[in-house]
Design a protein around this motif. Structure first.
Motif, PDB file in Angstrom:
ATOM      1  N   LEU A 109     -88.636  24.972   4.915  1.00 19.18           N
ATOM      2  CA  LEU A 109     -89.997  25.048   4.406  1.00 19.18           C
ATOM      3  C   LEU A 109     -90.449  23.628   4.097  1.00 19.18           C
ATOM      4  N   GLU A 110     -91.661  23.259   4.516  1.00 20.10           N
ATOM      5  CA  GLU A 110     -92.092  21.864   4.417  1.00 20.10           C
ATOM      6  C   GLU A 110     -93.523  21.742   3.892  1.00 20.10           C
ATOM      7  N   SER A 111     -93.758  20.632   3.171  1.00 18.95           N
ATOM      8  CA  SER A 111     -95.118  20.346   2.708  1.00 18.95           C
ATOM      9  C   SER A 111     -95.426  18.849   2.698  1.00 18.95           C
ATOM     10  N   GLU A 112     -94.478  18.008   3.131  1.00 17.52           N
ATOM     11  CA  GLU A 112     -94.687  16.553   3.154  1.00 17.52           C
ATOM     12  C   GLU A 112     -94.400  16.016   4.554  1.00 17.52           C
ATOM     13  N   ILE A 113     -95.407  15.418   5.153  1.00 13.50           N
ATOM     14  CA  ILE A 113     -95.253  14.939   6.526  1.00 13.50           C
ATOM     15  C   ILE A 113     -94.242  13.806   6.598  1.00 13.50           C
ATOM     16  N   SER A 114     -94.095  13.013   5.519  1.00 10.63           N
ATOM     17  CA  SER A 114     -93.113  11.925   5.529  1.00 10.63           C
ATOM     18  C   SER A 114     -91.695  12.465   5.634  1.00 10.63           C
ATOM     19  N   VAL A 115     -91.448  13.591   4.988  1.00  5.27           N
ATOM     20  CA  VAL A 115     -90.124  14.213   5.067  1.00  5.27           C
ATOM     21  C   VAL A 115     -89.880  14.767   6.475  1.00  5.27           C
ATOM     22  N   ILE A 116     -90.891  15.385   7.036  1.00  5.37           N
ATOM     23  CA  ILE A 116     -90.762  15.943   8.386  1.00  5.37           C
ATOM     24  C   ILE A 116     -90.497  14.830   9.395  1.00  5.37           C
ATOM     25  N   LYS A 117     -91.162  13.690   9.226  1.00  2.00           N
ATOM     26  CA  LYS A 117     -90.913  12.541  10.105  1.00  2.00           C
ATOM     27  C   LYS A 117     -89.470  12.072   9.984  1.00  2.00           C
ATOM     28  N   ALA A 118     -88.958  12.036   8.759  1.00  3.64           N
ATOM     29  CA  ALA A 118     -87.570  11.599   8.552  1.00  3.64           C
ATOM     30  C   ALA A 118     -86.591  12.562   9.204  1.00  3.64           C
ATOM     31  N   ILE A 119     -86.868  13.857   9.120  1.00  2.00           N
ATOM     32  CA  ILE A 119     -86.003  14.844   9.773  1.00  2.00           C
ATOM     33  C   ILE A 119     -86.094  14.695  11.285  1.00  2.00           C
ATOM     34  N   ASN A 120     -87.286  14.443  11.791  1.00  2.19           N
ATOM     35  CA  ASN A 120     -87.466  14.227  13.229  1.00  2.19           C
ATOM     36  C   ASN A 120     -86.621  13.040  13.705  1.00  2.19           C
ATOM     37  N   LYS A 121     -86.639  11.955  12.933  1.00  2.00           N
ATOM     38  CA  LYS A 121     -85.846  10.770  13.280  1.00  2.00           C
ATOM     39  C   LYS A 121     -84.358  11.086  13.264  1.00  2.00           C
ATOM     40  N   ALA A 122     -83.925  11.851  12.256  1.00  2.00           N
ATOM     41  CA  ALA A 122     -82.513  12.228  12.172  1.00  2.00           C
ATOM     42  C   ALA A 122     -82.124  13.153  13.317  1.00  2.00           C
ATOM     43  N   CYS A 123     -83.019  14.026  13.702  1.00  2.00           N
ATOM     44  CA  CYS A 123     -82.752  14.922  14.841  1.00  2.00           C
ATOM     45  C   CYS A 123     -82.528  14.128  16.119  1.00  2.00           C
ATOM     46  N   SER A 124     -83.292  13.051  16.279  1.00  2.62           N
ATOM     47  CA  SER A 124     -83.118  12.197  17.449  1.00  2.62           C
ATOM     48  C   SER A 124     -81.734  11.571  17.451  1.00  2.62           C
ATOM     49  N   LYS A 125     -81.295  11.168  16.281  1.00  2.25           N
ATOM     50  CA  LYS A 125     -79.968  10.544  16.146  1.00  2.25           C
ATOM     51  C   LYS A 125     -78.852  11.524  16.511  1.00  2.25           C
ATOM     52  N   PHE A 126     -78.995  12.771  16.076  1.00  5.24           N
ATOM     53  CA  PHE A 126     -77.939  13.766  16.286  1.00  5.24           C
ATOM     54  C   PHE A 126     -78.162  14.654  17.495  1.00  5.24           C
ATOM     55  N   LYS A 127     -79.262  14.380  18.235  1.00  6.42           N
ATOM     56  CA  LYS A 127     -79.606  15.199  19.401  1.00  6.42           C
ATOM     57  C   LYS A 127     -79.749  16.669  19.003  1.00  6.42           C
ATOM     58  N   LYS A 128     -80.545  16.899  17.964  1.00  6.94           N
ATOM     59  CA  LYS A 128     -80.793  18.233  17.431  1.00  6.94           C
ATOM     60  C   LYS A 128     -82.290  18.528  17.466  1.00  6.94           C
ATOM     61  N   ARG A 129     -82.612  19.811  17.319  1.00 10.21           N
ATOM     62  CA  ARG A 129     -83.984  20.233  17.092  1.00 10.21           C
ATOM     63  C   ARG A 129     -84.038  20.966  15.760  1.00 10.21           C
ATOM     64  N   HIS A 130     -85.201  20.937  15.140  1.00 14.47           N
ATOM     65  CA  HIS A 130     -85.335  21.555  13.821  1.00 14.47           C
ATOM     66  C   HIS A 130     -86.681  22.261  13.734  1.00 14.47           C
ATOM     67  N   GLY A 131     -86.672  23.469  13.178  1.00 17.25           N
ATOM     68  CA  GLY A 131     -87.895  24.236  13.014  1.00 17.25           C
ATOM     69  C   GLY A 131     -88.463  24.097  11.607  1.00 17.25           C
ATOM     70  N   VAL A 132     -89.784  24.020  11.500  1.00 14.96           N
ATOM     71  CA  VAL A 132     -90.408  23.910  10.187  1.00 14.96           C
ATOM     72  C   VAL A 132     -91.452  25.004   9.990  1.00 14.96           C
ATOM     73  N   ILE A 133     -91.551  25.446   8.742  1.00 16.82           N
ATOM     74  CA  ILE A 133     -92.595  26.367   8.301  1.00 16.82           C
ATOM     75  C   ILE A 133     -93.437  25.611   7.284  1.00 16.82           C
ATOM     76  N   LEU A 134     -94.697  25.364   7.609  1.00 17.75           N
ATOM     77  CA  LEU A 134     -95.574  24.630   6.704  1.00 17.75           C
ATOM     78  C   LEU A 134     -96.037  25.563   5.590  1.00 17.75           C
ATOM     79  N   MET A 135     -95.871  25.105   4.359  1.00 21.83           N
ATOM     80  CA  MET A 135     -96.171  25.934   3.205  1.00 21.83           C
ATOM     81  C   MET A 135     -97.590  25.694   2.691  1.00 21.83           C
TER      82      MET A 135
END
Length: 371
Positions: A109-135
């Protein structure tokens, strides 16, 4: 000098037992009721601090995901072998834990775009995808976008700019902070937000998450709008206490005794009910008031606020036993009107509510046992 002790195989109290058959029954009924309205359930296990057997039982009963508020619980469950389970992080992630979220959680569950960007960057590092639900904050004033235009902008940005993030849907939470009651109007407001987002990104959202256990009564009374297709239910499955005691719903088809607190009596005496001497403050800095009921029989039980936190959130099962107070490690119960002859060494059983379950299962001094 080294002191050696022998390992004694004994039962340790206080203890919380979990009846998995009753838990399965509660989860299956909840899943089936929601299925009639095309709603899928994320089984929320934060209330019992991520007990693995509880999570597995919820999945067996048809929950599509497991959700909790602590990434550490997800990590522990993944490491315990639950590698194929889809995990939903239900507290807005800390930006400092973005890498752990990317590595271990499937959705958040997400409400801060800065956090989502950080997760996106980490996903790139680990070759992962992540789903978000905007609250969306619909008035309870905890997490979520208050400005719906900002939520829509965030959705468009995620959809078009973040290569490792999948926009799964929108959601809301009600009743946990601001005590706002979920109702049809609030759910329709969330549905309208979903429709606006869908019109901007040009596709249907997979998840429209209408809240937690407090939103489940709308399913039971047939007033949940059809666009809501996802709920995050914990207490309603684990205990079904709130639905009966707070919402006034008929929960006779559900077990309220999935969890049992067991604790040992360490003293039985007749004593005055009013402290003797100048009343000052207790060990928690409070000045309580006491009712003088004369001398009555009472028992000390080997557990206290360190274990369950709130005296009024544990409920003795033995007729005539009443909790009258506690300190850090002692619970005082009145047994004057109890027909049973309670003695030192006896084990008393208690039903739980959500707060006491949360504290007890998170305490390393409490023995957890599944049956």
């Amino acid at each position: 000098m080294t002191i050696q002790t022998n390992c004694i195989n004994k039962t340790q109290y206080p203890m919380v037992t979990v009846n998995l058959k009753k838990l399965y029954h509660n989860a299956k009924i909840t899943v089936d009721n929601c299925k009639k309205s095309s709603i899928k359930i994320a089984g929320i296990i934060k209330g019992c601090n991520g007990i693995a057997e509880v999570g597995r039982t919820m999945l067996d009963a048809g929950c599509i995901q497991l959700g909790t508020s602590r990434i550490d619980q997800i990590i522990d469950l993944k490491n315990s072998g639950m590698t194929d389970t889809e995990f939903l992080l239900v507290r807005i992630p800390m930006i400092s834990e973005a890498e752990e979220v990317a590595m271990y959680a499937d959705l958040s569950l997400e409400s801060e775009i800065s956090v989502i960007k950080a997760i996106n960057k980490a996903c790139s590092k680990f070759k992962k995808r992540h789903g978000v639900i905007l609250m969306a904050d619909l008035g309870d004033l905890r997490e979520g976008f208050w400005n719906k235009h900002e939520l829509t902008k965030a959705a468009i940005y995620i959809e078009n700019e973040l290569e490792n993030i999948d926009l799964k849907g929108v959601g809301t939470n009600l009743g946990c902070y601001g005590s706002i009651k979920p109702n049809t109007k609030k759910m329709e407001e969330l549905s309208d937000i979903a429709q606006i987002v869908e019109s901007k990104i040009g596709r249907k959202l997979e998840i429209i998450s209408g809240g937690a256990t407090s939103s489940y009564p709308l399913v039971l009374n047939g007033t949940m709008p059809c666009r809501i297709n996802h709920l995050r239910i914990g207490e309603g499955i684990l205990l079904s206490y709130d639905l009966k005691e707070i919402w006034g719903l008929d929960m006779n088809s559900m077990y309220q005794d999935v969890f049992t607190l067991k604790a040992e009596v360490i003293e039985v005496k007749e004593k005055p009910t009013h402290p003797v001497g100048e009343i000052f403050i207790d060990c928690f800095g409070r000045k309580p008031q006491y009712e003088d009921l004369g001398v009555r029989k009472r028992a000390l039980v080997a557990m206290g606020k360190l274990d369950f936190a709130l005296d009024d959130k544990i409920f003795p099962r033995t007729c005539g036993v009443r909790v009258i107070g506690s300190s850090s490690d002692h619970c005082i119960v009145d047994i004057e009107d109890c027909s049973e002859n309670i003695a030192v060494g006896d084990i008393l059983e208690f039903d739980l509510s959500y707060p006491s379950l949360m504290y007890l299962t998170g305490n390393r001094y409490v023995n957890i046992r599944t049956i």
